[in-house]
Design a protein around this motif. Structure first.
Motif, PDB file in Angstrom:
ATOM      1  N   PRO A 264       3.163  -6.021  -9.442  1.00 57.74           N
ATOM      2  CA  PRO A 264       1.937  -5.381  -9.880  1.00 57.74           C
ATOM      3  C   PRO A 264       1.882  -5.695 -11.299  1.00 57.74           C
ATOM      4  CG  PRO A 264       3.448  -3.809  -9.357  1.00 57.74           C
ATOM      5  CD  PRO A 264       4.214  -4.908  -9.103  1.00 57.74           C
TER       6      PRO A 264
ATOM      7  N   TYR B 191      -3.768  -0.694 -10.947  1.00 50.26           N
ATOM      8  CA  TYR B 191      -2.645  -1.423 -10.399  1.00 50.26           C
ATOM      9  C   TYR B 191      -3.102  -2.590  -9.685  1.00 50.26           C
ATOM     10  CZ  TYR B 191       1.642  -0.985  -7.628  1.00 50.26           C
ATOM     11  OH  TYR B 191       2.943  -1.007  -7.011  1.00 50.26           O
TER      12      TYR B 191
ATOM     13  N   ASP C  46      -1.764  -5.639  -7.653  1.00 49.16           N
ATOM     14  CA  ASP C  46      -0.304  -6.142  -7.265  1.00 49.16           C
ATOM     15  C   ASP C  46      -0.606  -7.704  -6.575  1.00 49.16           C
ATOM     16  OD1 ASP C  46       2.144  -6.421  -6.354  1.00 49.16           O
ATOM     17  OD2 ASP C  46       2.219  -4.508  -5.110  1.00 49.16           O
TER      18      ASP C  46
ATOM     19  N   LEU D 118       2.311   1.647  -3.475  1.00 46.29           N
ATOM     20  CA  LEU D 118       1.254   2.005  -4.605  1.00 46.29           C
ATOM     21  C   LEU D 118       1.080   3.557  -3.909  1.00 46.29           C
ATOM     22  CD1 LEU D 118      -1.204   1.740  -6.134  1.00 46.29           C
ATOM     23  CD2 LEU D 118      -2.485   1.141  -4.368  1.00 46.29           C
TER      24      LEU D 118
ATOM     25  N   GLN E  31       0.674  -1.024  -0.020  1.00 44.61           N
ATOM     26  CA  GLN E  31       0.092   0.101  -0.047  1.00 44.61           C
ATOM     27  C   GLN E  31       0.787   1.313   0.082  1.00 44.61           C
ATOM     28  OE1 GLN E  31      -2.878   0.492  -0.409  1.00 44.61           O
ATOM     29  NE2 GLN E  31      -3.658   2.606   0.287  1.00 44.61           N
TER      30      GLN E  31
END
Length: 149
Positions: free
Chosen positions: A103, A79, A81, A62, A59
């Protein structure tokens, strides 16, 4: 310094076999049911520390990647992952040795794929969760350019 308080509640008895199930929570957010993985006597129906560590790294990466992409005007469309956390025994002590981020990043037609890859790698430098770990973070992105509609 920022602080992020939470509580962790467990109840039971360690006089015999005991539950690894607990509840994590914080003000204004839903509780999170946590345990250990089944290989450590817990429940796979609940989040375990390895899951949570992987989710935290992924997270943070990202969000950092998206901020960098926005800054350099890359149009990232999705995205997805696939994260793997690896646990190994090192000198007879278990530790997280590696976190793999893989990802599938989809971008708008005409997007510079090498610039996307550059921002993905750069995100690692600024992801404070990943930078807080001793574990290796392996990044294996796949980048797809969307077809023009």
């Amino acid at each position: 310094m920022e602080g992020f308080p939470l509580r962790l509640k467990w109840q039971g008895s360690t006089a015999g076999e005991y539950s690894r199930d607990a509840v994590a929570g914080t003000e204004g957010k839903p509780d999170l049911l946590v345990s250990s993985g089944t290989n450590y006597g817990g429940s796979d129906a609940r989040w375990n520390p390895e899951d949570l560590l992987g989710a935290s790294v992924a997270q943070c990466h990202l969000l950092t990647f998206l901020a960098l992409a926005k800054k350099v005007r890359l149009d990232v469309r999705s995205y997805d992952d696939q994260v793997t956390v690896f646990v190994d025994a090192v000198e007879k002590v278990k530790r997280v040795s590696k976190v793999r981020l893989a990802p599938l990043i989809r971008v708008a037609p005409g997007t510079d794929v090498e610039k996307v890859r550059e921002m993905f790698v750069k995100a690692h430098k600024y992801c404070f969760i990943a930078q807080s770990l001793n574990a290796e973070v392996v990044m294996e992105p796949t980048i797809e350019v969307a077809t023009a509609e």
